[in-house]
Motif scaffolding. Sequence first.
Motif, PDB file in Angstrom:
ATOM      1  N   GLY A 146       0.816  -1.214   0.000  1.00  0.00           N
ATOM      2  CA  GLY A 146       0.000   0.000   0.000  1.00  0.00           C
ATOM      3  C   GLY A 146       0.846   1.259   0.000  1.00  0.00           C
ATOM      4  O   GLY A 146       0.596   2.193  -0.773  1.00  0.00           O
ATOM      5  N   VAL A 147       1.873   1.299   0.848  1.00  0.00           N
ATOM      6  CA  VAL A 147       2.728   2.487   0.946  1.00  0.00           C
ATOM      7  C   VAL A 147       3.515   2.693  -0.347  1.00  0.00           C
ATOM      8  O   VAL A 147       3.581   3.802  -0.888  1.00  0.00           O
ATOM      9  CB  VAL A 147       3.676   2.373   2.151  1.00  0.00           C
ATOM     10  N   VAL A 148       4.122   1.612  -0.851  1.00  0.00           N
ATOM     11  CA  VAL A 148       4.928   1.729  -2.068  1.00  0.00           C
ATOM     12  C   VAL A 148       4.042   2.059  -3.271  1.00  0.00           C
ATOM     13  O   VAL A 148       4.409   2.875  -4.129  1.00  0.00           O
ATOM     14  CB  VAL A 148       5.737   0.438  -2.311  1.00  0.00           C
ATOM     15  N   GLY A 149       2.863   1.452  -3.333  1.00  0.00           N
ATOM     16  CA  GLY A 149       1.945   1.750  -4.424  1.00  0.00           C
ATOM     17  C   GLY A 149       1.526   3.211  -4.427  1.00  0.00           C
ATOM     18  O   GLY A 149       1.538   3.875  -5.471  1.00  0.00           O
ATOM     19  N   PHE A 150       1.162   3.724  -3.258  1.00  0.00           N
ATOM     20  CA  PHE A 150       0.802   5.135  -3.149  1.00  0.00           C
ATOM     21  C   PHE A 150       1.982   6.021  -3.522  1.00  0.00           C
ATOM     22  O   PHE A 150       1.838   6.997  -4.268  1.00  0.00           O
ATOM     23  CB  PHE A 150       0.337   5.450  -1.732  1.00  0.00           C
ATOM     24  N   GLY A 151       3.165   5.692  -2.996  1.00  0.00           N
ATOM     25  CA  GLY A 151       4.358   6.492  -3.271  1.00  0.00           C
ATOM     26  C   GLY A 151       4.720   6.505  -4.742  1.00  0.00           C
ATOM     27  O   GLY A 151       5.212   7.514  -5.264  1.00  0.00           O
ATOM     28  N   THR A 152       4.465   5.395  -5.448  1.00  0.00           N
ATOM     29  CA  THR A 152       4.754   5.331  -6.883  1.00  0.00           C
ATOM     30  C   THR A 152       3.830   6.256  -7.661  1.00  0.00           C
ATOM     31  O   THR A 152       4.262   6.951  -8.590  1.00  0.00           O
ATOM     32  CB  THR A 152       4.622   3.888  -7.379  1.00  0.00           C
ATOM     33  N   THR A 153       2.554   6.280  -7.288  1.00  0.00           N
ATOM     34  CA  THR A 153       1.629   7.182  -7.985  1.00  0.00           C
ATOM     35  C   THR A 153       2.029   8.639  -7.753  1.00  0.00           C
ATOM     36  O   THR A 153       1.881   9.478  -8.652  1.00  0.00           O
ATOM     37  CB  THR A 153       0.180   6.970  -7.512  1.00  0.00           C
ATOM     38  N   GLN A 154       2.546   8.952  -6.568  1.00  0.00           N
ATOM     39  CA  GLN A 154       2.998  10.305  -6.285  1.00  0.00           C
ATOM     40  C   GLN A 154       4.219  10.674  -7.113  1.00  0.00           C
ATOM     41  O   GLN A 154       4.303  11.768  -7.684  1.00  0.00           O
ATOM     42  CB  GLN A 154       3.330  10.450  -4.794  1.00  0.00           C
ATOM     43  N   ALA A 155       5.167   9.761  -7.202  1.00  0.00           N
ATOM     44  CA  ALA A 155       6.411  10.034  -7.915  1.00  0.00           C
ATOM     45  C   ALA A 155       6.211  10.154  -9.416  1.00  0.00           C
ATOM     46  O   ALA A 155       6.865  10.969 -10.079  1.00  0.00           O
ATOM     47  CB  ALA A 155       7.435   8.947  -7.611  1.00  0.00           C
ATOM     48  N   LEU A 156       5.321   9.342  -9.969  1.00  0.00           N
ATOM     49  CA  LEU A 156       5.135   9.304 -11.417  1.00  0.00           C
ATOM     50  C   LEU A 156       4.024  10.215 -11.906  1.00  0.00           C
ATOM     51  O   LEU A 156       3.845  10.386 -13.114  1.00  0.00           O
ATOM     52  CB  LEU A 156       4.855   7.869 -11.861  1.00  0.00           C
ATOM     53  N   GLY A 157       3.265  10.796 -10.991  1.00  0.00           N
ATOM     54  CA  GLY A 157       2.200  11.714 -11.377  1.00  0.00           C
ATOM     55  C   GLY A 157       2.735  13.106 -11.673  1.00  0.00           C
ATOM     56  O   GLY A 157       3.937  13.386 -11.554  1.00  0.00           O
ATOM     57  N   ASP A 158       1.852  14.000 -12.075  1.00  0.00           N
ATOM     58  CA  ASP A 158       2.246  15.375 -12.348  1.00  0.00           C
ATOM     59  C   ASP A 158       2.784  16.042 -11.087  1.00  0.00           C
ATOM     60  O   ASP A 158       2.207  15.889 -10.000  1.00  0.00           O
ATOM     61  CB  ASP A 158       1.054  16.189 -12.851  1.00  0.00           C
ATOM     62  N   PRO A 159       3.867  16.798 -11.212  1.00  0.00           N
ATOM     63  CA  PRO A 159       4.317  17.592 -10.064  1.00  0.00           C
ATOM     64  C   PRO A 159       3.251  18.591  -9.632  1.00  0.00           C
ATOM     65  O   PRO A 159       2.455  19.070 -10.444  1.00  0.00           O
ATOM     66  CB  PRO A 159       5.558  18.317 -10.602  1.00  0.00           C
ATOM     67  N   VAL A 160       3.240  18.891  -8.354  1.00  0.00           N
ATOM     68  CA  VAL A 160       2.344  19.916  -7.819  1.00  0.00           C
ATOM     69  C   VAL A 160       2.908  21.292  -8.186  1.00  0.00           C
ATOM     70  O   VAL A 160       4.117  21.528  -8.069  1.00  0.00           O
ATOM     71  CB  VAL A 160       2.231  19.792  -6.290  1.00  0.00           C
ATOM     72  N   VAL A 161       2.064  22.197  -8.658  1.00  0.00           N
ATOM     73  CA  VAL A 161       2.500  23.568  -8.925  1.00  0.00           C
ATOM     74  C   VAL A 161       2.236  24.409  -7.677  1.00  0.00           C
ATOM     75  O   VAL A 161       1.086  24.592  -7.273  1.00  0.00           O
ATOM     76  CB  VAL A 161       1.781  24.169 -10.142  1.00  0.00           C
ATOM     77  N   LYS A 162       3.304  24.886  -7.073  1.00  0.00           N
ATOM     78  CA  LYS A 162       3.192  25.712  -5.874  1.00  0.00           C
ATOM     79  C   LYS A 162       3.415  27.173  -6.247  1.00  0.00           C
ATOM     80  O   LYS A 162       4.215  27.493  -7.131  1.00  0.00           O
ATOM     81  CB  LYS A 162       4.235  25.292  -4.828  1.00  0.00           C
ATOM     82  N   ARG A 163       2.740  28.048  -5.563  1.00  0.00           N
ATOM     83  CA  ARG A 163       2.912  29.491  -5.751  1.00  0.00           C
ATOM     84  C   ARG A 163       3.348  30.095  -4.424  1.00  0.00           C
ATOM     85  O   ARG A 163       2.611  30.041  -3.439  1.00  0.00           O
ATOM     86  CB  ARG A 163       1.621  30.122  -6.277  1.00  0.00           C
ATOM     87  N   VAL A 164       4.546  30.656  -4.421  1.00  0.00           N
ATOM     88  CA  VAL A 164       5.149  31.137  -3.180  1.00  0.00           C
ATOM     89  C   VAL A 164       5.510  32.613  -3.321  1.00  0.00           C
ATOM     90  O   VAL A 164       6.421  32.973  -4.088  1.00  0.00           O
ATOM     91  CB  VAL A 164       6.416  30.326  -2.835  1.00  0.00           C
ATOM     92  N   PRO A 165       4.816  33.506  -2.617  1.00  0.00           N
ATOM     93  CA  PRO A 165       5.200  34.928  -2.625  1.00  0.00           C
ATOM     94  C   PRO A 165       6.398  35.152  -1.709  1.00  0.00           C
ATOM     95  O   PRO A 165       6.454  34.618  -0.596  1.00  0.00           O
ATOM     96  CB  PRO A 165       3.950  35.628  -2.092  1.00  0.00           C
TER      97      PRO A 165
END
Length: 405
Positions: A146-165
């Motif tokens: 479960g942990v590795v499966g979730f982590g794989t989807t995070q790593a291979l998915g689109d990066p998060v776009v962050k906006r930092v002022p």
Amino acid sequence: MFFFVLFAVVMGAAHYYIWKRAVRATTRPGRGRRVGTGVVVLLYLLVMSALAVSRLGGSFATVVAWPGFIWLAGAFYSSLILGVLEIPRLVLNRATRAHEAPVAVGAPDAPVEAPEGTLGGRPADPGRRLFIARSLAVAGGVATAGVVGFGTTQALGDPVVKRVPVTLGKLDPRLSGYRIAVVSDIHLGPLLGRGHTERIVRMINEQRVDLVAVVGDLVDGTVDELGEAAAPLRDLVSTHGSFFVTGNHEYYSGVEPWLAELERLGVNPLRNERLRIERAGASFDLAGVNDVTGEAFQDGPDFARALDGRDTSTPVVLMAHQPVQVREAAKHGVDLQLSGHTHGGQMFPFHLAVGLQQPVRSGLETVDGTQVYTSNGAGFWGPPVRVGAAPDITVVELRHKFAGR
């Protein structure tokens, strides 16, 4: 070589522990135990092979690297979870021993000695302990998957776009709202190729930024192996261009050919140097220093060369791969440092270890009076797994101190 030997020892210990809890404790001597032992040995060899061939490039390296690095994450989390399960194992085994305690006839509450292998004159039930071992091994396996499966989807998915002022006290009001796309640790290699680069370029271009800052660790391989994977970088679009500083992995991958290739692609390397960024009659300095790893290649960071002699009445934004470089940057009056390297820890609980080496694991903090922003990175190193540290691309927006008041 030292790293490879240390890695082999650590992985050997982890696989021995996995074998002890998932094979030996759950099987009786015989064919099942032999098969399980063989599987654990093969998994160990797969991990070592993945590390050995990951820098060779080519289809063979890719075929070996995918299962090998995924199992590397599996071995790590399996060892960790099985270690946590030692607590319920201890409790359940103690409860089993109490239940099995032999009792004397006529004194039901008084335990007495009995021959080994008996329970109050009855044979002890070894199946109870076997059941506990198997149940915990299954629970550990399910949790690991479960942990590795979730982590794989995070790593291979689109990066998060962050906006930092980020507020800079010396920023001219005419530059307030200036947007810099920060991306780090793309890590092109046997697991990440041209499609990964195309996705990052597309996501950055969608933000319509003024400048792109690539702060190191672009590649894990040579230009011959990965030049085609990096080619989409030529399509980056921004008002003032794209810039690059070396990370530690560039020095492992052939730094000079890569710097020449990036310049050809229109991603301008800053090698201990700076330039003036101007808009609407106002300006700030953009500087870049080499990674500290370059010291071993006579190509280390030179803050004096990059920063001395500038107009200190305007702010300076420094690109430096490792957050730890902020200590020296602060001595030279840097207003904002843009970094990567940490991967945000990549896989929990490595988050805890990052702080032992780097002053900032992820996000925006102030160190010795200098603001430093550390990206989680857009790729990964080793296992294609991220747990608790999603990949990101960050849009840093520079603001004048009175903007919005």
